[in-house]
Design a protein around this motif. Structure first.
Motif, mmCIF file in Angstrom:
data_model
loop_
_atom_site.group_PDB
_atom_site.id
_atom_site.type_symbol
_atom_site.label_atom_id
_atom_site.label_comp_id
_atom_site.label_asym_id
_atom_site.label_seq_id
_atom_site.Cartn_x
_atom_site.Cartn_y
_atom_site.Cartn_z
ATOM 1 N N VAL A 155 32.506 39.091 -52.865
ATOM 2 C CA VAL A 155 32.362 37.669 -52.576
ATOM 3 C C VAL A 155 30.891 37.248 -52.528
ATOM 4 O O VAL A 155 30.520 36.192 -53.029
ATOM 5 C CB VAL A 155 33.055 37.331 -51.237
ATOM 6 N N TYR A 156 30.053 38.103 -51.952
ATOM 7 C CA TYR A 156 28.634 37.755 -51.835
ATOM 8 C C TYR A 156 27.841 38.162 -53.063
ATOM 9 O O TYR A 156 26.623 38.114 -53.065
ATOM 10 C CB TYR A 156 28.038 38.370 -50.570
ATOM 11 N N TYR B 83 32.366 33.972 -47.636
ATOM 12 C CA TYR B 83 33.776 34.035 -47.236
ATOM 13 C C TYR B 83 33.798 34.652 -45.846
ATOM 14 O O TYR B 83 33.307 35.744 -45.638
ATOM 15 C CB TYR B 83 34.531 34.904 -48.241
ATOM 16 N N MET B 84 34.348 33.923 -44.898
ATOM 17 C CA MET B 84 34.514 34.479 -43.569
ATOM 18 C C MET B 84 35.994 34.786 -43.390
ATOM 19 O O MET B 84 36.829 33.894 -43.434
ATOM 20 C CB MET B 84 34.027 33.487 -42.519
ATOM 21 N N PHE B 85 36.293 36.079 -43.237
ATOM 22 C CA PHE B 85 37.682 36.512 -43.209
ATOM 23 C C PHE B 85 38.248 36.434 -41.794
ATOM 24 O O PHE B 85 37.516 36.183 -40.838
ATOM 25 C CB PHE B 85 37.779 37.950 -43.721
ATOM 26 N N ALA B 143 29.189 37.605 -38.400
ATOM 27 C CA ALA B 143 29.827 37.289 -39.681
ATOM 28 C C ALA B 143 29.485 35.865 -40.124
ATOM 29 O O ALA B 143 29.232 35.613 -41.305
ATOM 30 C CB ALA B 143 31.344 37.463 -39.578
#
Lengths: 250, 255
Positions: A155-156, B83-85, B143
């Motif tokens: 993703v990063y 994206y933070m899961f 995060a």
């Protein structure tokens, strides 16, 4: 704390008991076949001063390290491929089981026959003996990789190099250390056999020589020297490495 | 920097593991446009395909019948995403600071951005701690810092504050809002908590249960800065639910 102290005192006591038992047995038997600790120590000291023991020890260690690194690198690569790709796993699994079950001695003799009594043959023989074990351990590790962390890298848009070395390899590290520890202890035992069968120096060669002269004192002196070196390696190299790899665990 | 998103999904199908022939239709026809810098919340019952939608947008899941386009012509690989899961997903072998820096480019790293953001989040004393030494709330803060430090053009969040107590959850919500106010970016925030969605978002998309489609698209025009205990939030929540009683269960009672 108290319990640990108690346990380590048991350990010390058991060693002392072993020495005492040895001395007793050597007292009641032929000193040529069952030499006393003191005489073994004297021989060891003389051999070290002489320089001969050091030379053969270094030759053996050299073989141990070269075949260790070859076995680790090849084993890690194959193990990673097998753990990650089902096709590879199916393809190599049969080979691996076959090699796991071929006796070390057979690989050594075949290697000497095919490649001659050379250094290469010796190292190939030792590596081939160890690679299947490394593969099995690393494959387990690769199968248990946490993919959710690799998703973070994706993703990063982290570079592949970083993804491999920072997101992937650390997950495999405990398995690599386990393979390395088991590896070195197996390898040095095989190296001695390889030297005995087809080399003209090294601890294995010397033990063969002493065997022909029935020189038990020297055999034990060489054994003790080698065991000390290997334990030192464990304490000075693998233990700290293991601790480093666990530093983040609480 | 932020991006606009144009989502045109015809269908998204999962093959079930047990029976290869049986297919599960996770998302039906779903069209959605999100504009630059918008804080968009997606709400729907559990199992309605919210996470699937985020995985499709982020490119984690590539098998899709349809198109997702960014900035009119770009693919997801061309934009910076964060994206933070649901779980913090920190690397346990890296310290707090390293965990943030690992996703940064060289220039971002040199600009000391990681430290600054960690400082504003009250983590300056914990830079050299490992994640296992932190509480759940702090791990989530790290995060969040990681996500924002990477200067995303698109920031996806998948119920990131779930399983936190109210106090810690609200603290993190406020941190997110203040980061977003300082550096606006396009946000897609998945939740099942309507109050949270109203408090945070410019716009709420209500999804149906699977196969998911858009049930309602609601602009939230409560003026910022908002307050959690603002009566307007609660009254808006009540009015949405009273008009459409089962909307949070993914059913449109008015249809």
């Amino acid at each position: 704390m108290l319990i640990r102290k108690y346990l380590s005192s048991i350990k010390g006591f058991s060693f002392i008991l072993l020495f005492i038992l040895w001395e007793l047995l050597s007292n009641f038997s032929n000193p040529a076949t069952f030499p006393s600790l003191l005489s073994i120590g004297k021989t060891l000291f003389a051999e070290v001063l002489d320089g001969e023991l050091i030379f053969h020890l270094v030759m053996t260690l050299y073989r141990v390290f070269v075949s260790f690194f070859i076995a680790m690198i090849v084993g890690i690569l194959i193990g990673m491929l097998m753990g990650n790709y089902k096709n590879f796993d199916s393809f190599f699994d049969g080979w691996n089981i076959l090699f796991l079950n071929i006796p070390a001695l057979v690989l050594i003799i075949l290697s000497y026959i095919w490649f001659g009594l050379t250094e290469v043959a010796a190292i190939v023989a030792v590596s081939l003996n160890k690679i299947p074990n490394v593969v099995v351990t690393i494959r387990e590790g690769a199968k248990s990789i946490d993919k959710s962390l690799l998703q973070v890298a994706f993703v990063y848009k982290v570079s592949n190099l970083k993804k491999f070395f920072i997101f992937y390899i650390p997950q495999l590290f405990p398995y690599i250390i386990a393979a390395a520890r088991g590896g070195i202890s197996l390898i040095w035992k095989i190296v001695l056999v390889v030297e005995l069968l087809g080399r003209s120096n090294g601890v294995g060669f010397k033990i063969h020589e002493f065997f022909q002269f029935f020189d038990i004192k020297s055999i034990l002196a060489y054994t003790i020297a080698f065991v000390i070196v290997m334990i030192g390696l464990e304490l000075l190299f693998f233990k700290p490495l293991d601790n480093y790899s666990r530093r983040w665990r609480t | 920097m932020s991006t606009s998103i144009k989502i045109n999904i015809k269908s998204k199908v999962f093959q079930t593991n047990t029976n290869k022939r049986k297919k599960h239709l996770a998302i039906g026809k779903l069209d959605l446009n999100i504009s630059k810098g918008e804080f968009c919340s997606i709400i729907g019952p559990s199992g309605c395909g919210k996470t699937t939608l985020l995985n499709l947008i982020s490119g984690l899941d590539k098998s899709l019948n349809g198109k997702i386009i960014f900035d009119k012509k770009k693919q997801v690989k061309d934009i910076r995403t964060a994206y933070m899961f649901q779980n913090p997903r920190l690397l346990p072998w890296l310290t707090v600071l390293e965990n943030v820096e690992v996703v940064l480019s060289k220039e971002q790293k040199e600009s000391n951005r990681a430290r600054e953001i960690l400082n504003t989040m009250g983590l300056e004393e914990f830079l050299s701690y490992y994640p296992s030494q932190l509480s759940g709330g702090m791990q989530r803060r790290v995060a969040l810092a990681r996500s924002y430090s990477s200067q995303p053009e698109l920031f996806l969040l998948d119920e990131p504050f779930v399983s936190l107590d109210d106090e810690m959850g609200n603290k993190l919500r406020d941190m997110l809002i203040s980061l977003w106010t300082n550096e606006p970016t396009t946000i897609i925030f998945v939740t099942h908590d309507l109050r949270e969605a109203i408090y945070l978002a410019d716009r709420i998309i209500f999804l149906s249960s699977a196969p998911s489609r858009v049930l309602m698209d609601k602009k939230i025009s409560i003026r910022r800065p908002r307050k959690l205990d603002d009566r307007k939030i609660e009254s808006l929540r009540k009015s949405i639910i009273s008009k459409n009683k089962k909307i949070l269960k993914g059913v449109d009672t008015n249809a």
